[in-house]
Each structure stands twice: as structure tokens, then as C-alpha cells.
Design a protein around this motif. Structure first.
Motif, short mmCIF file in Angstrom:
data_model
loop_
_atom_site.label_atom_id
_atom_site.label_comp_id
_atom_site.label_asym_id
_atom_site.label_seq_id
_atom_site.Cartn_x
_atom_site.Cartn_y
_atom_site.Cartn_z
N ILE A 102 -31.70 26.17 -3.74
CA ILE A 102 -33.17 26.67 -4.15
C ILE A 102 -34.98 26.46 -3.83
O ILE A 102 -34.56 25.49 -4.69
CB ILE A 102 -32.71 27.75 -5.08
N GLY A 103 -34.77 27.12 -2.77
CA GLY A 103 -36.73 26.56 -3.24
C GLY A 103 -37.47 26.73 -1.90
O GLY A 103 -37.18 28.06 -1.71
N GLY A 104 -38.92 26.39 -1.94
CA GLY A 104 -39.85 27.26 -0.73
C GLY A 104 -40.52 26.11 -0.64
O GLY A 104 -40.38 25.18 -0.53
N ALA A 105 -41.53 26.70 0.20
CA ALA A 105 -42.50 25.51 0.98
C ALA A 105 -43.76 27.02 1.02
O ALA A 105 -44.01 27.89 1.70
CB ALA A 105 -41.47 25.02 2.12
N ALA A 106 -44.83 26.03 1.02
CA ALA A 106 -46.04 26.20 1.82
C ALA A 106 -46.41 26.04 2.72
O ALA A 106 -47.11 25.02 2.36
CB ALA A 106 -47.24 26.96 0.40
N MET A 107 -47.14 25.92 3.74
CA MET A 107 -47.83 25.72 4.59
C MET A 107 -48.80 26.31 4.96
O MET A 107 -49.25 27.91 5.38
CB MET A 107 -46.65 25.61 5.47
N VAL A 108 -50.07 25.43 5.53
CA VAL A 108 -51.21 25.68 6.29
C VAL A 108 -50.55 25.31 8.24
O VAL A 108 -50.62 23.59 8.09
CB VAL A 108 -52.53 25.17 6.29
N ARG A 109 -50.37 26.16 9.12
CA ARG A 109 -50.13 25.61 10.73
C ARG A 109 -51.04 26.12 11.77
O ARG A 109 -52.03 26.44 11.32
CB ARG A 109 -48.92 26.63 10.58
N GLU B 274 -66.32 27.22 12.93
CA GLU B 274 -65.33 28.01 12.76
C GLU B 274 -64.33 27.36 12.88
O GLU B 274 -63.98 26.31 12.76
CB GLU B 274 -65.70 28.89 13.90
N LEU B 275 -63.36 28.08 11.93
CA LEU B 275 -61.85 27.41 11.83
C LEU B 275 -60.94 29.02 11.36
O LEU B 275 -61.00 29.90 10.99
CB LEU B 275 -62.24 27.03 10.10
N SER B 276 -60.05 28.45 12.47
CA SER B 276 -58.76 29.25 12.09
C SER B 276 -57.59 28.75 12.32
O SER B 276 -57.53 27.49 12.19
CB SER B 276 -58.68 30.13 13.67
N GLY B 277 -56.56 29.38 11.85
CA GLY B 277 -54.16 29.41 11.60
C GLY B 277 -54.43 30.09 11.28
O GLY B 277 -54.43 31.38 10.78
N ASN B 278 -53.41 29.41 10.20
CA ASN B 278 -52.03 30.55 9.79
C ASN B 278 -51.72 29.79 8.52
O ASN B 278 -51.80 28.73 8.24
CB ASN B 278 -50.84 30.70 10.98
N ILE B 279 -51.93 30.89 7.63
CA ILE B 279 -50.49 30.27 6.56
C ILE B 279 -49.35 30.92 6.23
O ILE B 279 -49.46 32.14 6.38
CB ILE B 279 -51.45 30.68 4.58
N SER B 280 -47.79 29.79 5.63
CA SER B 280 -47.11 30.77 5.53
C SER B 280 -46.36 30.25 4.26
O SER B 280 -46.68 28.97 3.70
CB SER B 280 -46.14 30.46 6.70
N VAL B 281 -45.37 31.03 3.65
CA VAL B 281 -44.82 30.61 2.46
C VAL B 281 -42.89 31.28 2.88
O VAL B 281 -43.29 32.26 3.25
CB VAL B 281 -45.33 31.16 1.32
N ASN B 282 -42.17 30.58 1.87
CA ASN B 282 -41.04 30.40 2.60
C ASN B 282 -40.37 30.14 1.14
O ASN B 282 -40.63 29.90 0.55
CB ASN B 282 -40.34 30.38 3.52
N ALA C 151 -46.28 35.39 6.59
CA ALA C 151 -47.38 34.30 7.22
C ALA C 151 -48.84 35.83 7.46
O ALA C 151 -48.58 36.94 7.69
CB ALA C 151 -46.61 34.40 8.84
N ILE C 152 -49.82 34.88 7.50
CA ILE C 152 -50.75 35.57 7.49
C ILE C 152 -51.89 34.55 8.66
O ILE C 152 -51.93 33.20 8.16
CB ILE C 152 -51.35 35.89 6.12
N SER D 120 -47.13 39.36 6.86
CA SER D 120 -46.15 39.99 7.87
C SER D 120 -45.28 39.05 6.89
O SER D 120 -44.34 38.23 6.52
CB SER D 120 -46.02 39.18 9.07
N VAL D 121 -44.25 39.83 7.41
CA VAL D 121 -42.95 39.72 5.94
C VAL D 121 -41.46 39.20 6.71
O VAL D 121 -41.37 40.54 6.70
CB VAL D 121 -43.11 40.32 4.32
N ASN D 122 -40.63 38.63 6.55
CA ASN D 122 -39.15 38.56 7.48
C ASN D 122 -38.43 38.15 6.50
O ASN D 122 -38.75 37.49 5.91
CB ASN D 122 -39.63 38.12 8.62
N SER D 123 -36.95 38.24 7.29
CA SER D 123 -36.25 37.69 6.46
C SER D 123 -34.90 37.44 7.21
O SER D 123 -35.21 38.48 8.15
CB SER D 123 -35.82 38.01 4.61
N SER D 124 -34.08 36.17 6.93
CA SER D 124 -33.13 35.85 8.31
C SER D 124 -32.43 34.35 7.71
O SER D 124 -32.77 34.11 6.88
CB SER D 124 -34.03 35.44 9.34
#
Length: 202
Positions: free
Chosen positions: A65-72, A82-90, A123-124, A139-143
Motif C-alpha cells: 500500500i503506498g504512493g508516489a509524488a513526482m515532477v516530470r 520559463e519553466l514547464s513540466g508535469n506533476i503527478s501523484v499516485n 497528473a497536471i 487529469s485523474v485515471n486508474s488502471s
């Protein structure tokens, strides 16, 4: 991925010999903290809690049971500031299986394992040069997501590498339009400890 497979094969060959492991029929609970390396670049943090049951002296099953938070996908344009990227949490619930290799008279026990589970990920996207109404929305997804892993335990401490194969997710704008997609698979490097499980047999 190739480096992970090479590691798994190396562990197998280095561990051939007299094989021993923990006590059959014992329960254990592990706690891991670590760093993530997304396949699309960047980094983040992970957390795992994993109760397990030793079905044999050299193998066990568990629920991670767990999770991760990432900047990608992080890009910085110095000349334009300028700075751009994606942030995701699962968050995830993964059924796991580990097989242990242990040489006689040692508390060092390499292992290989795998798992399959349900993962929910969000992800955002962000870009410092666009207007707020043009930024990416959440954007929220599951799989279902498979996991491959390998590492070692020394005493009650544990070091592991796990490759989490997570489907891509869409990035949408504030109007609900899909403006792109981002990968979610990542390599996790975790250090932790566990309690219970009996003693390693000599």
C-alpha cells in the motif's frame, strides 16, 4: 528497463548456493521510503507500507500500500526565465510475491519479486509562460499496473528497486479538451525496515 533486468539476473547468479530464508507461517510488516525516477525524466518521493506472509521459508506474499509524488518532463529556459513540466501523484494497492536467496551463516538475503495491483494516478501540467486559463487541468485515471522488483535484506533492513509499469494519462485544459499526454511509469529506489517474520535461519 535493461539495467533492471541485468540487476535481477546478477542477483540470481550471485545467490546460487545453499539457500535459506525466513520462517514459514510468520507475518511481517515493512515500511519503505525512497526516491522515484520517472521514465519521462524528473524525480520524486515514494512511500510503501507492506504487510506480508511467509508462505515458505524462502518466499512470501504481501499487499503493498503506498504512493508516489513526482515532477516530470521538467524543462527550464534560462534565457527566457520559463519553466514547464508535469506533476503527478499516485496511490496503489499491489499484490506482491518475493523469492529470497540466502547463503548459510549470513543475514544478507537478496530477493526478486513481482506484483500486480490497482493504481490511481493524477497528473497536471504547468508552464510559467502561459495564462492561467491555458494551463493544464488535473487529469485523474486508474488502471491495473504490474510491478517488477529486486533488492536485498540485511537483518531487518531492506533496500529495493522496483519498476512500476503505469499507463499514460491525458493532460486536459480547463475547458476539458485533451492537450497532450504524459507517461506515468517510474523506477523506485527504497530503503526501509520490517518487523516480525521470524528469524533468518542459519
Amino acid at each position: 528497463m535493461k539495467k533492471f533486468l541485468i540487476l535481477v539476473i546478477s542477483v540470481l547468479f550471485l545467490s546460487i548456493g545453499h539457500l535459506y530464508a525466513q520462517e514459514q507461517g510468520k507475518f511481517r510488516v515493512g515500511l519503505d521510503l525512497g526516491y522515484t525516477i520517472p521514465t519521462s525524466g524528473g524525480g520524486g518521493l515514494l512511500f510503501y507500507l507492506e504487510p506480508k506472509y511467509n508462505i515458505r521459508d524462502n518466499m512470501n506474499i504481501g499487499l503493498r500500500i503506498g504512493g508516489a509524488a513526482m515532477v516530470r518532463d521538467l524543462v527550464y529556459f534560462d534565457n527566457m526565465n520559463e519553466l514547464s513540466g508535469n506533476i503527478s501523484v499516485n496511490g496503489s494497492y499491489v499484490l506482491t510475491y518475493d523469492y529470497y536467496f540466502k547463503s548459510e551463516g549470513s543475514n544478507f538475503a537478496p530477493f526478486v519479486g513481482a506484483g500486480i495491483g490497482w493504481m490511481r494516478f493524477a497528473a497536471i501540467s504547468f508552464d510559467s509562460d502561459v495564462e492561467p486559463d491555458e494551463a493544464g487541468n488535473l487529469s485523474v485515471n486508474s488502471s491495473f499496473a504490474p510491478v517488477l522488483r529486486a533488492g536485498f535484506e540485511a537483518g531487518k533492513f531492506r533496500l529495493s528497486l522496483d519498476y512500476n509499469i503505469v499507463p499514460k494519462s491525458d493532460i486536459v485544459d480547463l475547458q476539458g479538451n485533451v492537450i497532450g499526454e504524459t507517461g506515468n511509469s517510474y523506477l523506485g529506489i527504497a530503503l526501509g525496515f520490517y518487523v516480525g517474520g521470524g528469524k533468518w535461519r542459519n
